[in-house]
Design an enzyme around this catalytic site. Structure first.
Site, PDB file in Angstrom:
ATOM      1  N   ASP A 218       2.098   3.983  -1.381  1.00  0.00           N
ATOM      2  CA  ASP A 218       1.050   3.862  -0.366  1.00  0.00           C
ATOM      3  C   ASP A 218       0.937   2.446   0.193  1.00  0.00           C
ATOM      4  O   ASP A 218       0.168   2.194   1.115  1.00  0.00           O
ATOM      5  CB  ASP A 218      -0.301   4.292  -0.964  1.00  0.00           C
ATOM      6  N   SER A 279      -5.478   5.981   6.246  1.00  0.00           N
ATOM      7  CA  SER A 279      -4.614   7.094   5.854  1.00  0.00           C
ATOM      8  C   SER A 279      -5.397   8.403   5.850  1.00  0.00           C
ATOM      9  O   SER A 279      -6.550   8.455   5.409  1.00  0.00           O
ATOM     10  CB  SER A 279      -4.039   6.856   4.450  1.00  0.00           C
ATOM     11  N   GLN A 331       3.457  10.095   5.714  1.00  0.00           N
ATOM     12  CA  GLN A 331       2.028   9.825   5.786  1.00  0.00           C
ATOM     13  C   GLN A 331       1.568   9.904   7.231  1.00  0.00           C
ATOM     14  O   GLN A 331       2.263   9.442   8.143  1.00  0.00           O
ATOM     15  CB  GLN A 331       1.689   8.441   5.221  1.00  0.00           C
TER      16      GLN A 331
END
Length: 348
Positions: A218, A279, A331
Site C-alpha cells: 500500500d 484509497s 488499487q
C-alpha cells in the site's frame, strides 16, 4: 497498567528483539473472551502525518494475519480483495472479525471485517490454496522484470533520516519518462526497491513474509497517479518553497527528490494541486507465496492505465531480487484536484 491512550485493548508487550520490526508492528492478539475468531492489534497503529487515518497497509496486513490463524499452515494466501470504508483512528483499538466462509480440499475462503467503535472501517475477502494442489503438470508463464534496473547492495544504507523510523527500507522512487514532454501519463512508471528491516524470524515463517508484503504493497500506491501527472501535494504553492524556514524547505526538497519529482522550483512550477488522494479498494494476487522473502530486496513497478471522474486506477508488480514475479496488485482511489470554492466536489 492499562492500554496506552486507548490505542490497544491490552497493554502492549515489550517488542521481541528476536523478531524483525515489521513482525512486531503487525502482531495481532486473539480475543477469545469476545467470541471465536476475533483478534485485535497488539501495538498502536501508525497514523502518517497529514493523512486522514491510519496507514492502510497495516490494516490489510493485520486482517491477513488474523485470517491466516484460522487456516492450516499448508494453506497459502493467493488473493486478497479489500475495501477501505472509513478512516481508521490510531487512538482506538481495532477488532478483526474473521468469518470462515468456506473450507474445501484445495481452497479456503475467509472474510475479515476491521471494526472500531462498532463500525466497519475496512473489509476484505481472502482466499487460500492448499500448497501443491495444482498438480505436477502446470501451465506457467510470468512477466519478466525490467532489465535496466539493478538492485541495491545488501549493505545499502543511504536513506534520508526521515525514512529511517519505519519497518521498511526504501530506495528513492524512479519515475520513468516523467520529464519526457511527449510521454503520456499511462506510459510513465514508478519503480522502487524495498525490503523489511532486519531479518524476519523463523518463528514468523512464510506467513510473516506475506504479511510484510501486504503491508508494503500500500506504500505510495495511489500516489502513482499524482507522480505521473506531476501534481503538487503540499499545502503551499511551489513558488513559496524558497520562503519557508530552512528545515521545512529542506524536508520538502528531500521528499520531492525521494518521490522522483525533482529538486528545484523549476521542476515544480505551475503544477496542478492535489485536493484529495484516498484509497478506495486494494487487491493483491500472491503468485509465488513461498518464494516471498520480504527481508530481501523487492522491486515494485507501478503504472496507471486510467484516471478520470475524480478517481484513478494503479497496477503494481512486485518482483524478487532474482526476477521472480511475486505478486500483482490493483488499487483504485479518489484523486481530486483542488477546486475553486464554487466548484468543490462532495465529501466522501
Amino acid at each position: 497498567m492499562g492500554p496506552v491512550d486507548g490505542a490497544t485493548l491490552r497493554q502492549p508487550p515489550p517488542k521481541d528483539p528476536n523478531k524483525s520490526p515489521i513482525e512486531n508492528v503487525l502482531e495481532v492478539t486473539e480475543m477469545g473472551v469476545l467470541g471465536p475468531d476475533i483478534f485485535t492489534n497488539t501495538r498502536r497503529l501508525w497514523h502518517p502525518p497529514g493523512a486522514r487515518g491510519i496507514y492502510g497497509g497495516s490494516v490489510i496486513a493485520q486482517c491477513l494475519a488474523s485470517a491466516q490463524k484460522t487456516v492450516p499452515d499448508y494453506f497459502l494466501v493467493h488473493s486478497c480483495h479489500c475495501y477501505f470504508l472509513l478512516a481508521g483512528s490510531g487512538d482506538v483499538p481495532i477488532l478483526f472479525h474473521v468469518e470462515r466462509v468456506r473450507d474445501g480440499r484445495s481452497f479456503a475462503t475467509r472474510t475479515v471485517q476491521a471494526r472500531q467503535r462498532g463500525r466497519c472501517i475496512f473489509t476484505t475477502t481472502i482466499s487460500f490454496v492448499r500448497d501443491g494442489s495444482g498438480g505436477r503438470k502446470q501451465v506457467r508463464h510470468a512477466v519478466p522484470p525490467p532489465t535496466e534496473v539493478g538492485a541495491p547492495e545488501d549493505d545499502w544504507d543511504d536513506e534520508p533520516e526521515w525514512e529511517r523510523s519505519g519497518p521498511f527500507q526504501s530506495r528513492k522512487i524512479e519515475v520513468v519518462k516523467v520529464k519526457d514532454p511527449d510521454a503520456r501519463p499511462d506510459e510513465r512508471k514508478c519503480r522502487q526497491w524495498v525490503r523489511a528491516r532486519g531479518h524476519i524470524s523463523p518463528e514468523g515463517g512464510h506467513q510473516a513474509h506475506l504479511n510484510a508484503l501486504a503491508y508494503m504493497s500500500d506504500s505510495y500506491f495511489i500516489g502513482t497517479v499524482s507522480r505521473i501527472h506531476r501534481l503538487w501535494r503540499f499545502p503551499f504553492a511551489p513558488e513559496e518553497v524558497d520562503a519557508l524556514p530552512s528545515k521545512v524547505r529542506a524536508r520538502v526538497e528531500q521528499v520531492n527528490e525521494f518521490e522522483g519529482m525533482g529538486t528545484t522550483v523549476e521542476d515544480w512550477a505551475e503544477r496542478p494541486k492535489v485536493g484529495m488522494l484516498v484509497s478506495l479498494d486494494h487487491s493483491i494476487y500472491f503468485h509465488e507465496p513461498l518464494r516471498v522473502k520480504a527481508d530481501e530486496w523487492m522491486l515494485t513497478e507501478m503504472e496507471s492505465p486510467w484516471s478520470g471522474d475524480g478517481r484513478g486506477v494503479v497496477t503494481q508488480r512486485i518482483f524478487a531480487k532474482d526476477g521472480t514475479l511475486l505478486a500483482s496488485c490493483v488499487q483504485e482511489g479518489v484523486v481530486r484536484l483542488q477546486q475553486d470554492e464554487k466548484e468543490k466536489g462532495a465529501k466522501l
